[in-house]
Design an enzyme around this catalytic site. Structure first.
Site, PDB file in Angstrom:
ATOM      1  N   CYS A 356      37.077  39.129  48.286  1.00 48.64           N
ATOM      2  CA  CYS A 356      37.322  37.758  47.802  1.00 48.64           C
ATOM      3  C   CYS A 356      38.788  37.506  47.457  1.00 48.64           C
ATOM      4  CB  CYS A 356      36.504  37.489  46.555  1.00 48.64           C
ATOM      5  SG  CYS A 356      34.770  37.881  46.684  1.00 48.64           S
TER       6      CYS A 356
HETATM    7  O1  KQY Z   1      33.942  35.712  45.111  1.00 54.09           O
HETATM    8  C1  KQY Z   1      34.687  34.837  45.439  1.00 54.09           C
HETATM    9  N1  KQY Z   1      34.919  34.635  46.710  1.00 54.09           N
HETATM   10  C2  KQY Z   1      35.309  33.937  44.497  1.00 54.09           C
HETATM   11  C3  KQY Z   1      34.790  34.071  43.146  1.00 54.09           C
HETATM   12  C4  KQY Z   1      35.335  33.005  42.272  1.00 54.09           C
HETATM   13  C5  KQY Z   1      35.032  33.255  40.870  1.00 54.09           C
HETATM   14  C6  KQY Z   1      35.789  32.344  39.971  1.00 54.09           C
HETATM   15  N2  KQY Z   1      35.577  32.691  38.631  1.00 54.09           N
END
Ligand code: KQY
Length: 369
Positions: A356
């Site tokens: 992420c």
């Molecule tokens: O896991 C993701 N791709 C993004 C997570 C965002 C979390 C914001 N607190």
């Protein structure tokens, strides 16, 4: 200058490569929001720096940093990492960065999805998100790649490609009324195909239990090669993840990819279950409108959230009881790559993991590896 194109990638002969194809490099952002990262983001910054250093062993890494954080980030980051000043609302480059596509002659362009902080005013995680929505465009400007602005809300973590015409997505995320309520499943498929060059979209149901992105595919399952998928798994039938992963497995076993192949599915053991501790929750600033952190809350922990680099795989270390087995399995899935674990609980506490916070730029042709 990077031009904004009015055509669509598929019509121009462009396709989204698999992450396992060669990269020019990797982009990340630098965490700092005290209402998402505990203790003013200091532990998260250490974790991000360790991820950037691990990926730098395999390919060039660029980290985008707010002006006020530049000196601290430069000092903390490996000297191989390029640091550039870049505004953002948080640090999830997978979701706010460009999805790059490559053309027949190896040219690279970028797709810039509309970003609404994982749900906008219907359960989104913070407000405002305009700086995040501008990140992909700025990365493309720095990289001198032309840009397609896609007319739909999507995040990079919501799609996985095999590079041969197949996309993997979840219904929980992409059919969620907080993303594109005016579009139905077929219209969403049509847009995804037009902007990634895919011809087949494989829909799984829900993502990892309690994933605050509304079930991003990149935490649940990913292509490890064309025709091969890794899936997060637990045999514990009392764990809510069991039914989710079983449903995903059944759908994957029934599916045919864009080339008509049946998929080979590799189960990856789940860590935990892991939960936020009282001390961890207490370190996060509240009252800003961002999603609060509660002690005891189940974390959406998954080893599938790894990053595939040139000749390497960078894997989150999450649980001493399961890390070794997960690494061993991932090594078997990637015999030609060096598999490196990086402690990643601090990234998990912010709501995601290594995949992420990273976004690859494909090599295309004419680039240097
Ligand atoms: O896991 C993701 N791709 C993004 C997570 C965002 C979390 C914001 N607190």
């Amino acid at each position: 200058m990077s031009k904004t194109l009015t055509s669509k990638p598929a019509a121009d002969g462009f396709r989204m490569p698999g992450e396992f194809e060669p990269h020019r490099g990797c982009w990340m952002l630098w965490p700092r929001r005290p209402d998402n990262w505990r203790r003013a983001a200091q532990p998260a910054q250490q974790a991000f720096a360790a991820v950037a250093a691990a990926i730098s062993r395999f390919e060039p890494v660029t980290v985008g940093v707010a002006a006020t954080e530049f000196d601290r980030a430069r000092a903390a980051l490996d000297p191989r990492v390029r640091v550039v000043e870049l505004s953002s609302d948080d640090a999830w480059m997978r979701d706010v960065g460009p999805t790059c596509v490559v053309g027949d002659r190896g040219e690279v362009r970028g797709v810039d999805w509309v970003f609404n902080a994982w749900g906008g005013h219907l359960g989104g995680l913070y407000h405002p998100w305009d700086q995040d929505d501008a990140v992909a465009r700025k990365v493309l400007e720095i990289e001198r790649f032309d840009r397609y602005r896609a007319p739909m809300v999507c995040e990079g973590g919501a799609i996985h490609a095999d590079g041969e015409g197949t996309l993997l997505v979840t219904e929980q995320c992409l059919l969620n009324p907080n993303r594109n309520p005016h579009l139905g499943r077929r219209q969403i498929e049509t847009l995804l195909c037009a902007y990634t060059g895919a011809t087949t979209v494989l829909w799984l149901g829900e993502g990892v239990f309690n994933d605050e992105t509304d079930g991003h595919i990149d935490n649940l399952a990913c292509f490890v090669a064309p025709g091969e998928v890794a899936l997060t798994w637990t045999d514990n039938a009392r764990d809510p993840q069991h039914a989710i992963s079983r449903d995903a497995l059944e759908r994957l076993m029934d599916a045919r990819d864009a080339r008509g192949r049946r998929l080979k599915v590799h189960k990856l053991p789940m860590p935990g279950p892991l939960r936020t501790t009282r001390a961890e929750a207490a370190g996060v600033v509240t009252g800003t409108g961002a999603k609060p952190r509660s002690p005891g809350e189940r974390l959406a922990a998954s080893y599938v959230n790894f990053y595939i680099a040139n000749g390497g795989v960078v894997v989150p270390l999450l649980d001493a009881r399961t890390d070794r087995a997960a690494l061993a399995k991932i090594r078997r899935l990637f015999p030609g790559r060096k598999v490196v674990g990086v402690p990643a609980r601090e990234i998990l506490l912010g709501g995601g993991n290594i995949h992420c916070i990273t976004q690859q730029i494909p090599l295309g042709r004419g680039g240097r590896r």
